[in-house]
Every structure is written in structure tokens, then in C-alpha cells.
Design an enzyme around this catalytic site. Structure first.
Site, PDB file in Angstrom:
ATOM      1  N   HIS A 115      11.373  10.251  -0.959  1.00 51.95           N
ATOM      2  CA  HIS A 115      10.023  10.147  -1.538  1.00 51.95           C
ATOM      3  C   HIS A 115       9.925   9.045  -2.595  1.00 51.95           C
ATOM      4  O   HIS A 115       8.840   8.544  -2.845  1.00 51.95           O
ATOM      5  CB  HIS A 115       9.613  11.498  -2.144  1.00 51.95           C
ATOM      6  CG  HIS A 115      10.417  11.907  -3.347  1.00 51.95           C
ATOM      7  ND1 HIS A 115      11.591  12.616  -3.255  1.00 51.95           N
ATOM      8  CD2 HIS A 115      10.225  11.686  -4.670  1.00 51.95           C
ATOM      9  CE1 HIS A 115      12.080  12.840  -4.459  1.00 51.95           C
ATOM     10  NE2 HIS A 115      11.277  12.285  -5.347  1.00 51.95           N
ATOM     11  N   HIS A 179      11.802  12.245 -17.889  1.00 57.89           N
ATOM     12  CA  HIS A 179      11.728  13.509 -17.151  1.00 57.89           C
ATOM     13  C   HIS A 179      13.130  14.013 -16.867  1.00 57.89           C
ATOM     14  O   HIS A 179      14.073  13.246 -16.820  1.00 57.89           O
ATOM     15  CB  HIS A 179      10.891  13.404 -15.878  1.00 57.89           C
ATOM     16  CG  HIS A 179      11.397  12.482 -14.793  1.00 57.89           C
ATOM     17  ND1 HIS A 179      11.802  11.196 -15.005  1.00 57.89           N
ATOM     18  CD2 HIS A 179      11.550  12.677 -13.459  1.00 57.89           C
ATOM     19  CE1 HIS A 179      12.171  10.638 -13.852  1.00 57.89           C
ATOM     20  NE2 HIS A 179      12.045  11.525 -12.897  1.00 57.89           N
TER      21      HIS A 179
END
Ligand SMILES: O=C(O)/C=C/c1cccc(O)c1O
Ligand code: FE2
Length: 312
Positions: A115, A179
């Protein structure tokens, strides 16, 4: 050479764990701005810098970066599976140009991507096979990682080599910013997980679905206030964007691998893709950042940014 750059955070949780409608609307507007920018720039080649999440690259051989002359996507988290429209001739020319400049580039004639590559192509171009692309994997997850200066050097070398192609090149970065998603770590992993990270045996559909559900649940827990992850760090993210906006790319050379992970999470190293893309653009001449969007989006486990920049 006409050149431009776009940075776009990715998250496999987009469309699965969505934030409040107002947040989504702001993201949509920023993405539309980037799409309009790309349409106006009208690239005929996209150099796409992105990380992998143990779908294409494993510890059996883990290069710091790798350029593909052909690539196919695995179709994780609902992204498209199949071949990317790689411009093989341009990829080979860039690879040679980078090696000629003394950067020890790994080349793949059949890269597997996930992805990290597929999502920006789908979001910005409507599919993984719509635009001539040169995929460049930049390791942003699997430690040990080398100094950021080497990523800047890679980006510079690709930018210089691209300038010799006489094409309209868009340097596109996918990833980051701060993140800390639950991507597995080799150090201390139980033997079965360690073996999977090293060997990379393709998961069964059931195994893939279970792994993806684990990440989706982690996003839901995080948005609900779980503190298991290092928090998204808007100050750190905006410092990064400030340096990119001002063209202060050498500033990143003093950013350390440990410091980045401590301040911004284990996957903050995905910002290497952004640093490479902006170094490529800078190698073609001075640039202006023409749009900049940032928002911390816990449901996506992402310090989420979209930025566009164009050579003067
Ligand atoms: O588990 C994965 O494959 C990826 C997780 C993830 C989650 C949120 C943002 C990202 O950039 C990710 O890679
Ligand atoms: Fe990622």
C-alpha cells in the site's frame, strides 16, 4: 528540466477507521489541491519514493533503498494488486545515473510493493497503472537504518540523473510523518514472527486478513485513547515540513535514527521518502512549496501531511 514534488502520507486505515467528517473534508480538500497541482504540472514521469511493510522486502536481504525496473503490488488493505506501469527505460537510465554518481543503489527487476506505493498512485492518479512511474523503495521500517544524509544523497543523485532525461518529472513521496503503528520488529520477536520477517513467505488470505484486522483494531484503540503507541508529534512534523518548505534539507543530516524513533515513533523513518523526493527536486534547482496541509489523525495512526512544490 521542469520538475515538481508532492508528499502524501499514506495509511492503510483510510476508509476503514475514518475520523470525524470535518477532518475528512479537510484531507479531501488538500488531496484535491495536490491533484489539481499535478494536473497543471502534467508530469510525463513520476519517481515514487515509498517504504514497504514486510510485503516486498525482508531481512533475508534488506537494502536501505532499491529502484525497480518492474514492480507489482500485492493488494494489501484493499489496495489494487497487479503490475505498476513502470517506465523501464527511464528506470534503467536513472539507475545507471545514480550508480555513476557513486551511490551504491540496489536494483530490482521484479519488485514487490504494498500500500505504500499503491495508495498514492490510486489516490492521485486513479490507479496503479495510469502514469509512467519509477518506484524507489526507501526502507523506513526495518532497523538497522543508516544516516539520513545517505537518503538525501540518494535523492540528490536521482534528481541529477532525472535532469538528464529531458522529461517533466514529478518526485512523489509516500509516508510518515510521525507515527508508531504496530509494524513487527525483528529484535525480540518470537521465532515464528522472526522467521516470517526474515524469509517473507507470502501469507495465506486468512493470515493476511488477520494481520490487517490487528492494525485496524490498533487504530480504533489508539483513536479511543490507548497510549500503547508513541503519540503523534505535530511539533516534530511541522519542523520537518518547515525544513522542506525552506529548502533546509541539510538540516536533516543531524537527525538521528534513535532520536527520530523516540520523538516521532518507529515508523517516523518513513519521512525518508519525503526527504529523498525534496532532495531530488532541489537537485534540479530552487523550488517553492506551493501548498502544505498537516493534521494529526489518530484513527489513521498518522501525522498526516500533503504538500506540493515546484521548481522556479
Ligand atoms: O501494518 C502495516 O502494514 C502498516 C501500518 C501503517 C499504519 C498507519 C500508517 C502507516 O504508514 C502504516 O504503514
Ligand atoms: Fe506506512
Amino acid at each position: 528540466m521542469p520538475a515538481a514534488a508532492v508528499g502524501l502520507s499514506h495509511s492503510p486505515l483510510i476508509g476503514k477507521n475514518d475520523p470525524e467528517p470535518e477532518v475528512l473534508a479537510r484531507v479531501d480538500e488538500a488531496v484535491e489541491t495536490a491533484k489539481t497541482f499535478i494536473r497543471a504540472f502534467d508530469p510525463d514521469l513520476v519517481v515514487l519514493y515509498a517504504p514497504d511493510h514486510y510485503n516486498g522486502f525482508f531481512y533475508k536481504e534488506m537494502p536501505p533503498f532499491c529502484l525497480a525496473t518492474e514492480a507489482h503490488a500485492v493488494g494489501d488493505f484493499g489496495t489494487a494488486a497487479g503490475p505498476l506501469s513502470v517506465d523501464t527505460a527511464a528506470a534503467k537510465a536513472l539507475a545507471q545515473g545514480v550508480l555513476d554518481r557513486g551511490i551504491d543503489l540496489t536494483v530490482s527487476a521484479r519488485m514487490t510493493v504494498d500500500h505504500g506505493f499503491a495508495q498514492p498512485l490510486e489516490v492521485l492518479f486513479g490507479g496503479i497503472d495510469r502514469v509512467p512511474v519509477v518506484p524507489v523503495f526507501v526502507n523506513g521500517v526495518a532497523t538497522p537504518l543508516g544516516p539520513v544524509s545517505r537518503i538525501r544523497a540518494l535523492g540528490t543523485a536521482i534528481g541529477e540523473a532525472a535532469a538528464a532525461l529531458d522529461r517533466r518529472v514529478l518526485f512523489l513521496a509516500s509516508g510518515g510523518l510521525s507515527h508508531d503503528p504496530p509494524v513487527p520488529v525483528l529484535d525480540g520477536a518470537p521465532p515464528r514472527v522472526a522467521d516470517a520477517l526474515i524469509e517473507g513467505r507470502p501469507p495465506t488470505p486468512e493470515q493476511r486478513a488477520k494481520g490487517e484486522q490487528r492494525v485496524v483494531q490498533a487504530g480504533r484503540d489508539y483513536a479511543a485513547g490507548s497510549t500503547a503507541m508513541i503519540p503523534i508529534n505535530p511539533a516534530w512534523d511541522n519542523r520537518l515540513l518547515d525544513h522542506l518548505e525552506r529548502g533546509e534539507l541539510a538540516e536533516f543530516d543531524s537527525w538521528t535514527v534513535d532520536g527520530m524513533a523516540e520523538e516521532a515513533g518507529g515508523s517516523a523513518h518513513e519521512v525518508r521518502a519525503w526527504i529523498a523526493a525534496f532532495a531530488s527536486l532541489a537537485a534540479t534547482g530552487p523550488y517553492d512549496m506551493t501548498s502544505r496541509f498537516y493534521e494529526a489523525i489518530p484513527a489513521w495512526i498518522a501525522g498526516f501531511a500533503v504538500a506540493t512544490a515546484e521548481g522556479r
